[in-house]
Design an enzyme around this catalytic site. Structure first.
Site, mmCIF file in Angstrom:
data_model
loop_
_atom_site.group_PDB
_atom_site.id
_atom_site.type_symbol
_atom_site.label_atom_id
_atom_site.label_comp_id
_atom_site.label_asym_id
_atom_site.label_seq_id
_atom_site.Cartn_x
_atom_site.Cartn_y
_atom_site.Cartn_z
ATOM 1 N N HIS A 10 0.824 -1.205 0.000
ATOM 2 C CA HIS A 10 0.000 0.000 0.000
ATOM 3 C C HIS A 10 0.867 1.268 0.000
ATOM 4 O O HIS A 10 2.066 1.219 -0.220
ATOM 5 C CB HIS A 10 -1.001 -0.033 1.155
ATOM 6 C CG HIS A 10 -1.735 -1.333 1.244
ATOM 7 N ND1 HIS A 10 -2.699 -1.708 0.326
ATOM 8 C CD2 HIS A 10 -1.607 -2.376 2.108
ATOM 9 C CE1 HIS A 10 -3.144 -2.915 0.642
ATOM 10 N NE2 HIS A 10 -2.500 -3.346 1.700
ATOM 11 N N GLU A 17 -1.592 0.177 8.118
ATOM 12 C CA GLU A 17 -0.813 -0.901 7.517
ATOM 13 C C GLU A 17 0.285 -0.345 6.621
ATOM 14 O O GLU A 17 1.405 -0.866 6.600
ATOM 15 C CB GLU A 17 -1.717 -1.831 6.706
ATOM 16 C CG GLU A 17 -0.967 -2.972 6.038
ATOM 17 C CD GLU A 17 -1.830 -3.757 5.077
ATOM 18 O OE1 GLU A 17 -1.309 -4.712 4.480
ATOM 19 O OE2 GLU A 17 -3.019 -3.411 4.905
ATOM 20 N N HIS A 53 3.058 -6.959 4.460
ATOM 21 C CA HIS A 53 1.682 -6.582 4.775
ATOM 22 C C HIS A 53 1.356 -6.927 6.225
ATOM 23 O O HIS A 53 2.120 -7.593 6.921
ATOM 24 C CB HIS A 53 0.694 -7.330 3.873
ATOM 25 C CG HIS A 53 0.690 -6.877 2.454
ATOM 26 N ND1 HIS A 53 -0.181 -5.927 1.968
ATOM 27 C CD2 HIS A 53 1.460 -7.253 1.402
ATOM 28 C CE1 HIS A 53 0.044 -5.724 0.674
ATOM 29 N NE2 HIS A 53 1.042 -6.520 0.308
ATOM 30 N N GLU A 98 2.034 -11.679 5.628
ATOM 31 C CA GLU A 98 1.084 -10.990 6.509
ATOM 32 C C GLU A 98 1.607 -11.185 7.927
ATOM 33 O O GLU A 98 1.504 -12.271 8.501
ATOM 34 C CB GLU A 98 -0.314 -11.594 6.357
ATOM 35 C CG GLU A 98 -0.927 -11.412 4.986
ATOM 36 C CD GLU A 98 -1.498 -10.018 4.765
ATOM 37 O OE1 GLU A 98 -1.498 -9.212 5.732
ATOM 38 O OE2 GLU A 98 -1.945 -9.737 3.638
#
Length: 312
Positions: free
Chosen positions: A101, A138, A193, A275
């Site tokens: 992101h 995040e 992430h 993650e």
């Protein structure tokens, strides 16, 4: 993944076995990854595309940095091992780190919502990512951990490229993130992430590319080595952080296989997503917001990457 109460004892035992196995990983073969590809999931496992009218339920609302707006044509950030750098064990190796992101995505909803080709179909360019309940984004987490990983690997002589470094107004789009690694002909690429699942769902997992072929996507050449990369990252992540594998994805293995992510589908080099935990679970959030824990996470990821690239 949820389990019935009648099998809790067996599941606990299985999870302990999986955890021990991850911590002891030293490699794997190049056989195809088993398991069906997930369908209908967002490009990031953590978020939905942004809308101009209202934020997504799990979307973060971070305050953009106060620095001046960057050029949309900004190039990826690279740090090469200089001529006078220590002759470390990773000299001559190239790694691409992809911070998930972008903290500014929320200000460019039209741009990140436009669809791009992911090989087997089309998806939004990017998403905003998730956040903790207290608002730690995040995108901020992923950039922090990416910097730590970069510093560790460059200190060992590797050439490290970031797909972006807070130097773009939004994105890059998921297809460009893959293209950056491909153009660099990197020995490995990894996307950082943190998840946005429900409270009580906790633990880390590493996402591996499924074997897919269609359009511009053909992951057959990278499925095997990406699986090895993912297993090495998972094993070292356990050792360094003490985190358990996800209790809701991967059946306690800490590994998940997906065929719907453009960043994996379009990659021609070994690549995985990690993650690091669930930002919406209080226990995981306490870790993700702790700088000392983020350093351990970076150490585990960097060691996994180093173990993999030294063997190539």
């Amino acid at each position: 993944m949820s389990y019935g109460s009648h099998s809790r004892v067996r599941v606990l035992a299985a999870a302990l076995v999986s955890l021990t196995a991850l911590a002891a990983l030293t490699g794997c073969d190049d056989s195809d990854v088993a398991g069906p590809a997930a369908e209908g999931r967002a490009e990031s496992p953590t978020s939905a595309p942004a809308t101009a009218s209202a934020p997504a339920a799990r979307k973060s609302t971070p305050t953009p940095p106060s620095s001046s707006a960057p050029s949309a044509s900004a190039k990826p950030s690279a740090r090469s091992a200089p001529a006078d750098a220590p002759d470390g064990p990773l000299r001559g190796k190239t790694v691409v780190i992809d911070p998930g992101h972008n903290i500014r995505n929320q200000n460019h909803t039209a741009e990140i919502n436009r669809s791009v080709d992911i090989g087997t179909g089309r998806k939004e360019c990017d998403t905003t990512g998730t956040s903790t309940n207290s608002g730690y984004a995040e995108a901020e987490f992923s950039m922090d951990v990416a910097h730590r990983i970069r510093d560790i690997l460059t200190s060992q002589g590797a050439t490290v490229t970031l797909t972006h470094d807070s130097d773009r107004p939004y994105g890059p789009c998921v297809d460009e993130r893959a293209a950056i690694g491909n153009k660099a002909r990197a020995d490995a690429a990894l996307s950082v992430h943190a998840d946005g699942a429900g409270e009580g769902q906790r633990g880390f997992h590493v996402i591996l590319p499924a074997k897919v072929k269609g359009g511009r996507a053909d992951t057959a050449p990278i499925v095997g080595p990406s699986k090895e990369l993912g297993e090495r990252v998972a094993g070292n992540f356990v050792r360094e952080t003490g985190s358990a594998p996800s209790n809701y994805i991967g059946h306690g293995s800490g590994l998940d296989v997906r065929g719907d992510l453009g960043g994996l589908n379009l990659s021609t080099i070994p690549k995985v997503f990690v993650e690091c935990g669930n930002m919406r679970d209080p226990q995981d959030a306490a870790r993700l917001t702790d700088p000392a824990w983020r350093d351990k996470a970076a150490q585990g990821i960097a060691k996994g990457i180093a173990d993999f690239v030294r063997g190539r």
